[in-house]
Scaffold this motif. Structure first.
Motif, PDB file in Angstrom:
ATOM      1  N   PRO A 148       4.215 -15.390   2.259  1.00  0.00           N
ATOM      2  CA  PRO A 148       5.766 -15.831   2.202  1.00  0.00           C
ATOM      3  C   PRO A 148       6.399 -15.769   0.602  1.00  0.00           C
ATOM      4  O   PRO A 148       6.528 -15.722   0.121  1.00  0.00           O
ATOM      5  CB  PRO A 148       4.709 -17.192   2.288  1.00  0.00           C
ATOM      6  CG  PRO A 148       3.410 -17.556   2.490  1.00  0.00           C
ATOM      7  CD  PRO A 148       3.033 -15.772   2.292  1.00  0.00           C
ATOM      8  N   TYR A 178       9.215 -27.407   2.075  1.00  0.00           N
ATOM      9  CA  TYR A 178       9.583 -26.326   2.358  1.00  0.00           C
ATOM     10  C   TYR A 178       9.011 -24.881   1.426  1.00  0.00           C
ATOM     11  O   TYR A 178       8.932 -23.916   2.559  1.00  0.00           O
ATOM     12  CB  TYR A 178      10.883 -26.654   1.006  1.00  0.00           C
ATOM     13  CG  TYR A 178      10.670 -26.819   0.109  1.00  0.00           C
ATOM     14  CD1 TYR A 178      10.728 -25.384  -0.781  1.00  0.00           C
ATOM     15  CD2 TYR A 178      10.290 -27.463  -0.949  1.00  0.00           C
ATOM     16  CE1 TYR A 178      10.419 -24.509  -1.761  1.00  0.00           C
ATOM     17  CE2 TYR A 178       9.673 -27.020  -2.344  1.00  0.00           C
ATOM     18  CZ  TYR A 178       9.944 -26.039  -2.854  1.00  0.00           C
ATOM     19  OH  TYR A 178       9.595 -25.451  -4.489  1.00  0.00           O
ATOM     20  N   GLN A 179       7.391 -25.622   1.212  1.00  0.00           N
ATOM     21  CA  GLN A 179       6.633 -24.492   1.039  1.00  0.00           C
ATOM     22  C   GLN A 179       5.725 -23.929   2.026  1.00  0.00           C
ATOM     23  O   GLN A 179       5.404 -22.900   2.435  1.00  0.00           O
ATOM     24  CB  GLN A 179       5.917 -25.103  -0.423  1.00  0.00           C
ATOM     25  CG  GLN A 179       6.824 -25.044  -1.808  1.00  0.00           C
ATOM     26  CD  GLN A 179       6.321 -25.614  -2.221  1.00  0.00           C
ATOM     27  OE1 GLN A 179       5.375 -26.529  -2.454  1.00  0.00           O
ATOM     28  NE2 GLN A 179       6.660 -26.096  -3.948  1.00  0.00           N
ATOM     29  N   ALA A 193      15.067 -20.978   7.269  1.00  0.00           N
ATOM     30  CA  ALA A 193      14.092 -19.905   6.811  1.00  0.00           C
ATOM     31  C   ALA A 193      13.524 -18.617   7.313  1.00  0.00           C
ATOM     32  O   ALA A 193      13.118 -17.649   6.620  1.00  0.00           O
ATOM     33  CB  ALA A 193      12.770 -20.758   7.002  1.00  0.00           C
ATOM     34  N   ARG A 197       7.473 -21.982   4.252  1.00  0.00           N
ATOM     35  CA  ARG A 197       8.109 -21.420   3.988  1.00  0.00           C
ATOM     36  C   ARG A 197       6.632 -19.951   4.913  1.00  0.00           C
ATOM     37  O   ARG A 197       6.484 -19.009   5.173  1.00  0.00           O
ATOM     38  CB  ARG A 197       7.846 -20.251   2.821  1.00  0.00           C
ATOM     39  CG  ARG A 197       9.248 -20.765   2.528  1.00  0.00           C
ATOM     40  CD  ARG A 197       8.837 -20.564   0.407  1.00  0.00           C
ATOM     41  NE  ARG A 197      10.603 -21.002  -0.225  1.00  0.00           N
ATOM     42  CZ  ARG A 197      10.325 -20.907  -1.587  1.00  0.00           C
ATOM     43  NH1 ARG A 197       9.650 -20.655  -2.205  1.00  0.00           N
ATOM     44  NH2 ARG A 197      11.930 -21.149  -1.772  1.00  0.00           N
ATOM     45  N   THR A 218       7.006 -20.483   8.750  1.00  0.00           N
ATOM     46  CA  THR A 218       7.906 -18.879   8.472  1.00  0.00           C
ATOM     47  C   THR A 218       7.500 -17.673   8.701  1.00  0.00           C
ATOM     48  O   THR A 218       7.615 -16.611   9.935  1.00  0.00           O
ATOM     49  CB  THR A 218       9.024 -19.079   8.137  1.00  0.00           C
ATOM     50  OG1 THR A 218       9.338 -20.450   8.310  1.00  0.00           O
ATOM     51  CG2 THR A 218       9.987 -18.337   8.353  1.00  0.00           C
TER      52      THR A 218
END
Lengths: 619, 377
Positions: free
Chosen positions: B339, B215-216, B233, B219, B222
């Motif tokens: 981010p 998930y990091q 995201a 980010r 994204t």
């Protein structure tokens, strides 16, 4: 100053600190300038662009769920389609008080009070700005009811969506499967972005096995909404790619005939095309209404299905393991021929029971007075147990088991559905593994004897029996059973057919032996003394078959089997396998009717109806 | 006393005001900056929560409580903090270990401890760490020796590792920056600084491939291309940029921001409230807010530069820089420069626990500033 000991110099330290503070201040100023530069870029340089995105109208990015692929039968008749329906959706972020809103929805009768807790968990698993379906398939009255109360429900809306519809309902449910709401466990495993805007997922059978292809790819739309969140215009985005259409191997005509013929009894009918492995009929009864699932079943309704004594959710065709009874006799006869264990033309005298040499236990024939002198042909046609008791002893359990395994018993057939059961072909080695108590690990000669008539530990699924029958019909050639016939190419609209997959054939030394067995199976239906001659008598085509009756309840040594006195669920299972026509078989079928008592009387007519329908309508 | 408060603003009365502030151990400039930001913050919040008076009132109560904490912290002279520093640090460490063993799980991470009242022990460490580093370095000559640097790094690494385990990467990074600021202010040599920067650059790929959660990574990806995942995201960044960009030079006006008002902007009352300011008050408004923050920082740095002892200098400088670092990370994240990391905008974002720590930090600054001359006498 040149000494190695450093002395704390307060003035120097203060000057140094001041320099550091100034540097830090400058860095901070630089970082603020950086953010300012970014603000300048967004708010001045790109103002027109962002203003257009926001000005007077408001842009929202919405997922566009793909249309689920359709499912057809082999003739192109629709088995699963999508029909427009209204559903109630809720966006948590826009709901001021979720609990009160749900309570009010219960009040006006749009959701069931029992579902509230469940809905709250469901809503909890979504993002605050997602639109979540909380009730599917609204009736016109529901829609009107909601319209009246609409101002009381900010954040709740009625949306037109496509809902899954199965025109043939329960009759094809166990073959096609159903779609239902995505459970919390399923949510963990799937790619959430790919299911944005989709609230259902394939749960069983074809809908489950081909989920990834049927689902398609999610698109998104940038839409213009007014101050109340209503869509005014679609600005752009990316279209969803609809799921691919599937063509199954099923023949709906034959499927419906099988379903009707079972007439609500517990049982299963599976038919396979011997030269391709195409599954033509795949019925399990009782069944359920797959449309109820896509409409969103309440917990209560689902529990009722789960706890129903007749187990309508259980896929008997795929997972029901039954003793195959006498239906395996043709295969055992072939084993005896292959291993030259006996001369098929020798006759033996059947006096109604069999005794192992030197033992007193009587293995009874189903016909109390016995069949008299029988050779192999008669033994199959009349289903003489005594003949096969002796043959089993002659062959021995290992050769017997080995031959049954060659026909695919004891292992999954590899049908393209999940959850298939393997049944069981018992051997002394298996018994040693399966039991823990030492005295149970021993294989007794008597267990070989009863395996000879398909009793004892032997178990097979209806699918396995149909597959084995197809192998006999194809004279040893084996094809992996399949339900998927082809996929419809989205671009050309043409169906691309999959190739039948050959499996290692059942090879025997002399191919004439197949004809000997098949001729005896023909006599079961169309011979003078066949067990199912009443069913085969006036058939317009040649049929080969074999009846079977499997004991659920063991009858004591000298007791009479009296069906009147035995409870319905303790009565024997009725089985029948058949294929037609003899010369170039096009369909092989296996029928099981739980507690149907007599294979030739209960199961055989169903088999014949299926054969006749398929041979009549397909050319 | 009351005549002082109610009288007109004449020079003599201003002096009286200054005396009152001195008596309460408060710093006027700092207080003015904090007050100004709080007012802007409450206005933005009122707009962001859909003009709900109760929610804004709740935030005001939290602010008042935090101000009270600041007032109390300011009464205690810096010498006391110096003596207590190692103990505060050790208690902070102990609580961090406790939270890993017995803490409550919220949103997949173990961050909360419930002993009578519920709080995040990492908050204590936000002040405990600068206190500890300042205490360690204050008695020995500066710039610090190699051994002192290693010792400082260890003192930073232990709580950072414990917090990263929770996992709470955002706080871990911020705490690392706090420690780095302290060492920097202590006068660490340029070669160490460049060495550390190169080491950080080298370890980036290591972090990416072996340490960071999916998930990091998402980010970061994204940020580079928000349109790659517009429903997931990327949604926050896209909506935030639309809100800010459409604000233009002057903004759409208070309560008129369509993105915020129509609830397109997620987390608009917490981490993304700077976008509401950008939309409704425009470039001028957003810049003014940034400048007030900068003013608060500069006032803090001045307090640090004029402090009388090494401990106070390092402590005051570190607290000020940490505060500013929050401001930068949040505004850079909301404008899509870096981010998305869950860092609130200090004094503005709705939410309680970090506000108390933040204002307690300002209380220490004020204590340093206002006890200075008393000591000099």
């Amino acid at each position: 100053m040149a000494t190695s000991i450093r002395i704390k110099d307060h003035w120097a330290e203060q000057r140094m600190f001041l320099r550091r503070v100034i540097v830090a201040g400058l860095i901070a100023f630089f970082l603020v300038t950086l953010v300012f530069g970014r603000l300048f870029q967004l708010q001045i340089l790109e103002y027109d662009y962002f203003s257009a995105q926001s000005q007077g109208n408001r842009i929202r990015v919405q997922p566009v769920p793909p249309t689920r692929g359709l499912i057809y039968d082999r003739e192109g008749r629709v088995l699963a389609e999508n029909v427009p329906s209204y559903q109630l959706e809720l966006i948590p972020e826009q709901v001021p008080d979720l609990e009160a809103t749900l309570a009010r929805l219960v009040e006006i009768g749009l959701i069931d009070g029992e579902e509230v807790a469940e809905l709250q968990t469901l809503i909890g698993t979504h993002r605050r700005f997602d639109s979540i379906a909380i009730r599917q398939r609204l009736t016109d009255e529901d829609v009107a009811q909601f319209a009246v109360h609409r101002p009381r429900f900010p954040g709740v809306e009625i949306r037109a969506r496509l809902a899954r519809n199965y025109p043939y309902g329960p009759a094809v449910a166990h073959a096609v499967g159903y779609v239902g709401g995505i459970s919390a466990a399923e949510k963990q495993e799937l790619d959430e972005a790919a299911y944005a805007g989709t609230s259902v997922i394939g749960k069983t059978s074809i809908e489950d096995a081909y989920e990834s292809g049927l689902h398609g790819e999610v698109g998104h739309a940038e839409v213009l909404v007014n101050a109340r969140g209503r869509i005014m215009e679609v600005l752009g985005g990316e279209a969803a790619i609809p799921g691919g259409d599937l063509m199954l191997t099923l023949d709906v005509d034959a499927q419906l005939v099988a379903w009707d013929a079972l007439a609500g009894r517990r049982g299963a009918v599976v038919a396979i095309e011997p030269r391709t492995g195409d599954v033509l009929v795949f019925v399990s009864a009782p069944s359920y209404d797959p449309n109820a699932f896509s409409a969103g079943l309440t917990r209560k309704e689902f529990r009722a299905l789960q706890t129903d004594q007749d187990r309508p959710l259980f896929n008997r065709a795929l997972r029901g393991a039954y003793p195959p009874g006498s239906t395996i006799k043709p295969m055992l006869a072939l084993a005896a021929l292959h291993h030259a264990a006996l001369d098929p033309d020798d006759t033996m005298y059947c006096g109604g029971y069999y005794r192992l040499p030197g033992k007193s236990h009587r293995y009874r024939d189903w016909k109390r007075e016995g069949h008299g002198p029988v050779d192999m042909h008669d033994a199959i046609a009349q289903s003489c147990d005594v003949y096969f008791y002796d043959m089993a002893r002659e062959l021995g359990i290992d050769r017997l088991a080995d031959f049954l395994q060659r026909f695919g018993l004891g292992t999954t057939t590899g049908l393209d559905l999940r959850g298939e059961k393997a049944g069981l072909v018992p051997t002394p080695a298996w018994k040693r593994r399966a039991f823990s108590r030492r005295e149970d690990k021993v294989w007794f000669p008597g267990e070989t004897v009863i395996t000879g008539i398909g009793q004892g530990y032997l178990l097979a699924t209806p699918l396995q029996l149909a597959h084995a029958t197809a192998v006999v019909a194809a004279r040893g050639e084996r094809y992996r059973p399949r339900l998927l016939r082809g996929r419809v190419n989205l671009d050309t609209g043409e169906t691309e057919y999959g190739q039948p997959e050959r499996l290692p054939p059942v090879a025997i030394d002399d191919n004439a032996q197949w004809d000997r067995i098949i001729s005896a199976m023909n006599a079961v239906l169309q011979g003078e003394r066949g067990t199912a001659r009443a069913v085969g008598r006036d058939a317009p085509f040649t049929i080969a078959g074999k009846s079977g009756t499997a004991q659920v309840f063991s009858v004591g040594q000298d007791e009479e089997y009296d069906s009147e006195e035995i409870e319905e669920r303790m009565r024997d299972h009725a089985l029948f396998i058949a294929f037609a026509p003899l010369e170039a078989p096009r369909i092989a079928v296996a029928v099981i009717v739980e507690n149907g008592e007599s294979g030739s009387r209960t199961a055989a007519p169903i088999a014949r109806a299926v054969l006749e329908t398929y041979l009549d309508t397909s050319s | 006393m009351s005549s002082v408060l109610t009288s007109n603003r004449r020079p003599a009365d201003l002096t009286a005001m200054a005396l009152l502030l001195r008596g309460l151990h408060l710093d006027g400039l700092l207080l003015a900056g904090i007050g100004a930001i709080m007012v802007v913050g409450l206005l933005a919040l009122y707009s962001a929560v859909g003009e709900s008076g109760t929610l804004v009132f709740r935030q005001a109560v939290r602010l008042a409580a935090a101000l009270l904490a600041m007032l109390m912290v300011a009464q205690i002279p810096p010498a006391w903090y110096r003596r207590a520093a190692p103990w505060i640090y050790l208690v902070g460490l102990a609580l961090l270990v406790m939270v890993l063993l017995t803490g409550d799980v919220g949103k997949g991470a173990r961050r909360w401890l419930d002993i009578g009242l519920r709080f995040q022990p990492s908050e204590i460490m936000k002040l405990g760490l600068p206190l500890m580093i300042a205490w360690l370095l204050h008695e020995r000559p500066l710039p610090p020796s190699f051994g002192m640097i290693v010792a400082s790094l260890l003192l930073i690494l232990i709580p950072v590792a414990l917090i990263a385990l929770q996992p709470d990467l955002g706080t871990a990074i911020l705490l690392t920056m706090t420690g780095a600021a302290a060492i920097f202010l202590a006068g660490i040599g340029a070669r160490y600084i460049f060495g550390a920067i190169s080491l950080a650059l080298i370890s980036l790929p290591v972090l990416w491939y072996w340490v960071m959660h999916d998930y990091q990574k998402q980010r970061v990806l994204t940020l580079i291309n928000p349109d790659s995942d517009p429903l997931g995201a990327g949604y926050h960044i896209i909506q935030s940029k639309i809100a800010i960009g459409s604000g233009g030079l002057f903004g759409k006006g208070w309560l008129n921001g369509s993105q915020g008002q129509l609830e397109f902007l997620p987390e608009r009352s917490t981490d993304f409230i700077f976008a509401v300011i950008g939309e409704e008050f425009g470039l001028l408004g957003a810049l003014s807010v940034l400048l007030i923050y900068l003013l608060i920082l500069f006032r803090g740095l001045v307090i640090a530069a004029t402090a009388q002892d090494t401990f106070s200098r390092i402590l005051a400088g570190t607290i000020s820089l940490t505060f500013f670092f929050y401001v930068f990370v949040n505004s850079a994240m909301v404008t899509g420069l870096i981010p998305v990391v869950g860092v609130p905008l200090p004094l503005v974002s709705a939410g309680g626990t970090s506000m108390v720590t933040l204002l307690a930090g300002f209380g220490i600054l004020m204590s340093i500033q206002t006890h200075r001359k008393l000591l000099a006498r």
